[in-house]
Write an enzyme that holds these catalytic residues in place. Structure first.
Site, mmCIF file in Angstrom:
data_model
loop_
_atom_site.group_PDB
_atom_site.id
_atom_site.type_symbol
_atom_site.label_atom_id
_atom_site.label_comp_id
_atom_site.label_asym_id
_atom_site.label_seq_id
_atom_site.Cartn_x
_atom_site.Cartn_y
_atom_site.Cartn_z
ATOM 1 N N LYS A 171 15.357 -18.408 16.715
ATOM 2 C CA LYS A 171 14.056 -18.594 17.372
ATOM 3 C C LYS A 171 14.126 -18.245 18.859
ATOM 4 O O LYS A 171 13.147 -17.765 19.430
ATOM 5 C CB LYS A 171 13.552 -20.025 17.142
ATOM 6 C CG LYS A 171 13.118 -20.267 15.702
ATOM 7 C CD LYS A 171 11.963 -19.333 15.311
ATOM 8 C CE LYS A 171 11.478 -19.542 13.892
ATOM 9 N NZ LYS A 171 10.290 -18.735 13.562
ATOM 10 N N TYR B 249 19.607 -21.583 13.539
ATOM 11 C CA TYR B 249 18.136 -21.552 13.506
ATOM 12 C C TYR B 249 17.601 -21.441 14.929
ATOM 13 O O TYR B 249 16.714 -20.616 15.204
ATOM 14 C CB TYR B 249 17.572 -22.803 12.810
ATOM 15 C CG TYR B 249 16.049 -22.808 12.819
ATOM 16 C CD1 TYR B 249 15.327 -21.881 12.079
ATOM 17 C CD2 TYR B 249 15.340 -23.722 13.599
ATOM 18 C CE1 TYR B 249 13.938 -21.856 12.100
ATOM 19 C CE2 TYR B 249 13.949 -23.712 13.631
ATOM 20 C CZ TYR B 249 13.249 -22.770 12.876
ATOM 21 O OH TYR B 249 11.874 -22.740 12.910
ATOM 22 N N GLY C 115 2.175 -23.207 4.196
ATOM 23 C CA GLY C 115 2.217 -23.760 5.546
ATOM 24 C C GLY C 115 1.328 -23.087 6.578
ATOM 25 O O GLY C 115 0.128 -22.869 6.354
HETATM 26 P P1 NDP Z 1 6.811 -22.807 5.002
HETATM 27 O O1 NDP Z 1 8.127 -22.946 4.331
HETATM 28 O O2 NDP Z 1 5.692 -23.667 4.536
HETATM 29 O O3 NDP Z 1 6.350 -21.288 4.964
HETATM 30 C C1 NDP Z 1 7.249 -20.230 5.183
HETATM 31 C C2 NDP Z 1 6.572 -18.920 4.805
HETATM 32 O O4 NDP Z 1 7.474 -17.844 5.101
HETATM 33 C C3 NDP Z 1 6.239 -18.855 3.336
HETATM 34 O O5 NDP Z 1 4.962 -18.289 3.171
HETATM 35 C C4 NDP Z 1 7.299 -17.928 2.766
HETATM 36 O O6 NDP Z 1 6.751 -17.173 1.700
HETATM 37 C C5 NDP Z 1 7.577 -17.013 3.956
HETATM 38 N N1 NDP Z 1 8.921 -16.439 3.886
HETATM 39 C C6 NDP Z 1 10.100 -17.085 3.986
HETATM 40 N N2 NDP Z 1 11.113 -16.236 3.800
HETATM 41 C C7 NDP Z 1 10.562 -15.020 3.565
HETATM 42 C C8 NDP Z 1 11.084 -13.732 3.296
HETATM 43 N N3 NDP Z 1 12.400 -13.508 3.194
HETATM 44 N N4 NDP Z 1 10.209 -12.706 3.112
HETATM 45 C C9 NDP Z 1 8.905 -12.912 3.184
HETATM 46 N N5 NDP Z 1 8.329 -14.095 3.444
HETATM 47 C C10 NDP Z 1 9.156 -15.139 3.631
HETATM 48 O O7 NDP Z 1 7.108 -23.071 6.558
HETATM 49 P P2 NDP Z 1 6.156 -23.059 7.854
HETATM 50 O O8 NDP Z 1 4.773 -22.701 7.530
HETATM 51 O O9 NDP Z 1 6.410 -24.319 8.574
HETATM 52 O O10 NDP Z 1 6.877 -21.903 8.672
HETATM 53 C C11 NDP Z 1 6.195 -20.780 9.195
HETATM 54 C C12 NDP Z 1 6.838 -20.357 10.507
HETATM 55 O O11 NDP Z 1 6.711 -21.417 11.455
HETATM 56 C C13 NDP Z 1 8.329 -20.066 10.396
HETATM 57 O O12 NDP Z 1 8.641 -18.944 11.186
HETATM 58 C C14 NDP Z 1 8.975 -21.332 10.986
HETATM 59 O O13 NDP Z 1 10.234 -21.075 11.534
HETATM 60 C C15 NDP Z 1 7.954 -21.665 12.057
HETATM 61 N N6 NDP Z 1 7.986 -23.045 12.526
HETATM 62 C C16 NDP Z 1 7.819 -24.100 11.678
HETATM 63 C C17 NDP Z 1 7.840 -25.396 12.160
HETATM 64 C C18 NDP Z 1 7.727 -26.597 11.286
HETATM 65 O O14 NDP Z 1 8.073 -27.703 11.741
HETATM 66 N N7 NDP Z 1 7.240 -26.475 10.068
HETATM 67 C C19 NDP Z 1 8.001 -25.651 13.596
HETATM 68 C C20 NDP Z 1 8.175 -24.481 14.388
HETATM 69 C C21 NDP Z 1 8.143 -23.228 13.876
HETATM 70 P P3 NDP Z 1 7.505 -16.802 0.338
HETATM 71 O O15 NDP Z 1 8.479 -17.893 0.027
HETATM 72 O O16 NDP Z 1 6.395 -16.656 -0.665
HETATM 73 O O17 NDP Z 1 8.141 -15.495 0.643
HETATM 74 C C1 8X3 Z 2 10.916 -25.964 13.256
HETATM 75 C C2 8X3 Z 2 10.932 -27.319 13.849
HETATM 76 O O1 8X3 Z 2 12.318 -29.119 14.996
HETATM 77 O O2 8X3 Z 2 13.168 -28.271 12.905
HETATM 78 O O3 8X3 Z 2 11.072 -24.940 14.150
HETATM 79 O O4 8X3 Z 2 13.285 -26.930 14.866
HETATM 80 S S1 8X3 Z 2 12.494 -27.913 14.153
#
Ligand code: NDP
Ligand code: 8X3
Length: 253
Positions: free
Chosen positions: A157, A153, A15
């Site tokens: 955040k 969640y 991501g």
């Molecule tokens: P993904 O699930 O695609 O990526 C999440 C990443 O976090 C992966 O690389 C995973 O790697 C890593 N991760 C999760 N848990 C752990 C852990 N315990 N230790 C180390 N690494 C960890 O999601 P996104 O790219 O969407 O999320 C990235 C950030 O953006 C997050 O903080 C999320 O809350 C935030 N976000 C996302 C949104 C969305 O709509 N997608 C919106 C707003 C914020 P691995 O599993 O290899 O450890």
């Molecule tokens: C990730 C997006 O809308 O699920 O932060 O909170 S939402």
């Protein structure tokens, strides 16, 4: 920004984190890429080594000792971190508080909040010593609003939002830039994790409108880190045009 700049990105295996790693590599920024999935780290290292120097660290951000061991293990040329992108995190579950799963709650607080703190604590002292650095915390629209069933969640955040402000205040005297990027709906593996591999349910989250893509956020993070050093983008909320709030998405866009 020059070729010697080193960035440390958590959650680089998927991501937003992976897209940011690719965007930084395109700018010649040296990379420390972190995540739990070793094979993905290995593949990304092979891909991005064509553009820049890459070091990978496999650890769980919620494992306090593991975090400090991993950062201490950095070879000399990767040990001065200029940019920290605290991105690792996920939602686990989407349930009303009265029926929420306490393991999900633990995971979100341990990873999204405490994990971010552990990684920061491991890296900040070196930034303070050098009186230089840039920390970007990935928050969320959920850091600004609470939506139905988003309880813990959203709390995690909101904590990231408060921690960002606290870091900016405490690190002001050391000249360290601190800010947060808060995305709305981004089409990544996020919903697959939230719904525990129920890909059908995960896909419906992004259906019927154009969600943000990981590359959109990576592009913005690149913009943030390439401002002149006297410019600190402190707080940035980025939504898909179709999204007005956590609960209002125009499915015609
Ligand atoms: P993904 O699930 O695609 O990526 C999440 C990443 O976090 C992966 O690389 C995973 O790697 C890593 N991760 C999760 N848990 C752990 C852990 N315990 N230790 C180390 N690494 C960890 O999601 P996104 O790219 O969407 O999320 C990235 C950030 O953006 C997050 O903080 C999320 O809350 C935030 N976000 C996302 C949104 C969305 O709509 N997608 C919106 C707003 C914020 P691995 O599993 O290899 O450890
Ligand atoms: C990730 C997006 O809308 O699920 O932060 O909170 S939402």
């Amino acid at each position: 920004m020059n070729n010697k700049t080193t960035a440390f990105i958590t959650g680089a295996t998927s991501g937003i984190g992976r897209a940011t790693a690719r965007a930084f590599a395109g700018k010649g920024i040296n990379l420390v890429l972190c995540g739990r999935r070793q094979e993905r780290l290995d593949n990304l290292k092979i891909e991005l080594s064509a553009f820049t120097e890459v070091h990978t660290l496999q650890f769980d951000v919620s494992d306090k000792e593991g975090v400090f061991k991993a950062v201490e293990s950095l070879p000399g040329k990767f040990s001065d971190i200029d940019i920290l992108v605290n991105n690792a995190g996920n939602a686990h579950g989407l349930d009303p508080v009265q029926s929420g799963n306490t393991d999900d709650w633990d995971a979100m607080m341990d990873i999204n909040v405490k994990g971010l703190l552990y990684v920061s604590k491991a890296i900040i002292p070196n930034m303070v010593k050098r009186q230089k650095g840039h920390i970007i915390n990935i928050g969320s629209l959920a850091a600004k609003e609470v939506y139905p069933n988003g309880n813990v969640y959203c709390a995690s955040k909101h904590a990231v939002d408060a921690i960002t402000e606290g870091m900016r205040i405490d690190l002001n005297a050391s000249g360290i830039r601190v800010g947060a990027v808060h995305p709305g709906l981004v089409e990544t593996e996020f919903s697959k994790v939230r719904f525990k591999e129920d890909t059908g349910r995960a896909e419906t989250v992004y259906q019927g409108y154009k969600a943000l893509q990981a590359e959109d956020i990576a592009d913005i993070i690149c913009f943030v880190v390439t401002r002149p050093y006297h410019v600190n983008i402190a707080d940035l909320l980025v939504l898909p045009t179709a999204q007005a709030s956590s609960t209002l998405v125009n499915k015609k866009l």
